[in-house]
Design a protein around this motif. Structure first.
Motif, PDB file in Angstrom:
ATOM      1  N   ALA A  57       5.092  -9.839  -2.409  1.00  0.00           N
ATOM      2  CA  ALA A  57       6.107  -8.899  -1.919  1.00  0.00           C
ATOM      3  C   ALA A  57       6.445  -7.849  -2.969  1.00  0.00           C
ATOM      4  CB  ALA A  57       7.381  -9.657  -1.536  1.00  0.00           C
ATOM      5  N   ILE A 140       4.468  -8.182   2.045  1.00  0.00           N
ATOM      6  CA  ILE A 140       5.856  -7.822   2.354  1.00  0.00           C
ATOM      7  C   ILE A 140       6.270  -6.618   1.520  1.00  0.00           C
ATOM      8  CG2 ILE A 140       8.261  -8.611   2.102  1.00  0.00           C
ATOM      9  CD1 ILE A 140       7.106 -11.536   2.453  1.00  0.00           C
ATOM     10  N   CYS A 282      11.352 -11.096   7.234  1.00  0.00           N
ATOM     11  CA  CYS A 282      10.049 -11.211   6.560  1.00  0.00           C
ATOM     12  C   CYS A 282       9.302 -12.471   6.983  1.00  0.00           C
ATOM     13  CB  CYS A 282      10.228 -11.243   5.042  1.00  0.00           C
ATOM     14  SG  CYS A 282      10.824  -9.694   4.365  1.00  0.00           S
TER      15      CYS A 282
END
Ligand code: NDP
Length: 302
Positions: A57, A140, A282
């Motif tokens: 992420a 992400i 997410c």
């Protein structure tokens, strides 16, 4: 009772078939309905309860406030996290980012901490490439970096207008454009943009900020439309007043009192209140949510 031997609701009262006679599945409306419900449509998302562990992420502005809470919450879920800081020559921003990176590493995930001005497309591309190489993939993106330069609009300078638009809106565009080819190629990805209640309903002195956050909602919806066919979810959160140091140090106490009164829950939010919603968006639990704007405001907008 297992899922297999459980009688579907409504089946008990139906006419029982005579012993030895089988009812064809296609003739049974309940069976037909159940078959339709369980059927998966394309494109196939990853498994519903997929563990986020091992994913990669980027959280922009992840060194402080709401971004830090999001980065920590992702790391607690086993997600490798890249955060940036804005290197304006102030050594304190770098030190703060490195302190957050150290906290993240304690959660036993890989961490990348780099200077990256989201207004600079070349710096954004380099940051995204390095994050992908470091984590062996990228899944992400949380566009959280943001600034405010509040002023009555007739006193607002070109710089104050431009700086806020460039950081809050164009910065998010740069990031989404950089991750889009990666997410499209792998046919999955999650993007969450941190907008604001002021992108939905403005107040005095917020012309630049409100325009940038409303623009971010438009960008969220457009990106959701364009990336949805590649199985990429794009959503926004719209926090109300959240108790970060920026807010508690930079906003007059009477404004905070008004905000507290306006929230039907009678309190300001904490960074974790936003982080929990972002983590949900997410996750695969939110796989069927895209283009949404979720207020995290204690009812401020009601
Ligand atoms: P902070 O000031 O703590 O965080 C903002 C972050 O953005 C900082 O980490 C900062 O990095 C980073 N940043 C600023 N400019 C740039 C840039 N040009 N390039 C890269 N990074 C940059 O504020 P908050 O945590 O309060 O806010 C986070 C987000 O939430 C913002 O988008 C804000 O608009 C939004 N929000 C906040 C609310 C609140 O009440 N606090 C309410 C609604 C929305 P650095 O520290 O290195 O400068």
């Amino acid at each position: 009772m297992t899922a297999e031997n459980r009688t579907p609701p409504g089946r008990e009262e139906g006419p029982l078939p005579e012993t030895g006679t089988a009812v064809p599945a296609a003739a049974d409306p309940v069976e037909r309905l159940l078959a339709e419900v369980v059927e998966e449509t394309q494109p196939a998302p990853v498994a519903l309860h997929h563990d986020m562990r091992g994913r990669g992420a980027i959280v922009t502005g992840g060194s402080s406030g709401i971004g830090r809470a999001i980065a920590l919450e992702l790391a607690r879920s086993g997600v490798h996290v890249a955060i940036n800081y804005f290197d304006d020559g102030d050594r304190r921003t770098r030190a703060r980012a490195e302190a957050t990176a150290a906290e993240l590493r304690q959660l036993e995930v890989n961490v990348l901490c780099r200077a990256c001005d989201v207004r600079d497309p070349a710096a954004v591309n380099a940051f995204v490439d390095e994050a992908r190489e470091t984590f062996g993939g990228l899944d992400i993106l949380v566009n959280n970096a943001g600034i405010a330069r509040d002023r009555a609009l007739w006193r607002m300078s070109d710089e104050q207008w431009q700086e806020v638009l460039d950081t809050n809106l164009t910065g998010a565009f740069h990031m989404i454009r950089a991750v889009a080819p990666i997410f499209r190629a792998q046919q999955h990805g999650k993007i969450v943009n941190v907008s604001s209640v002021h992108g939905i309903r403005s107040e005095f002195g917020l012309a630049n900020y409100a325009a940038s956050k409303a623009g971010l909602i438009g960008l969220t919806r457009s990106a959701a439309i364009e990336l949805g066919p590649s199985n990429v979810n794009v959503n926004a959160v719209a926090p109300g007043y959240i108790r970060t140091t920026r807010l508690t140090d930079g906003v007059a106490p009477e404004v905070l009192d008004r905000a507290r009164e306006r929230s039907v829950l009678g309190r300001l939010g904490d960074p974790q209140d936003v982080a929990h919603v972002v983590i949900f968006l997410c996750s695969e639990q939110a796989r069927h949510i895209t283009g949404a704007v979720i207020p995290v405001d204690g009812g401020h907008l009601l």
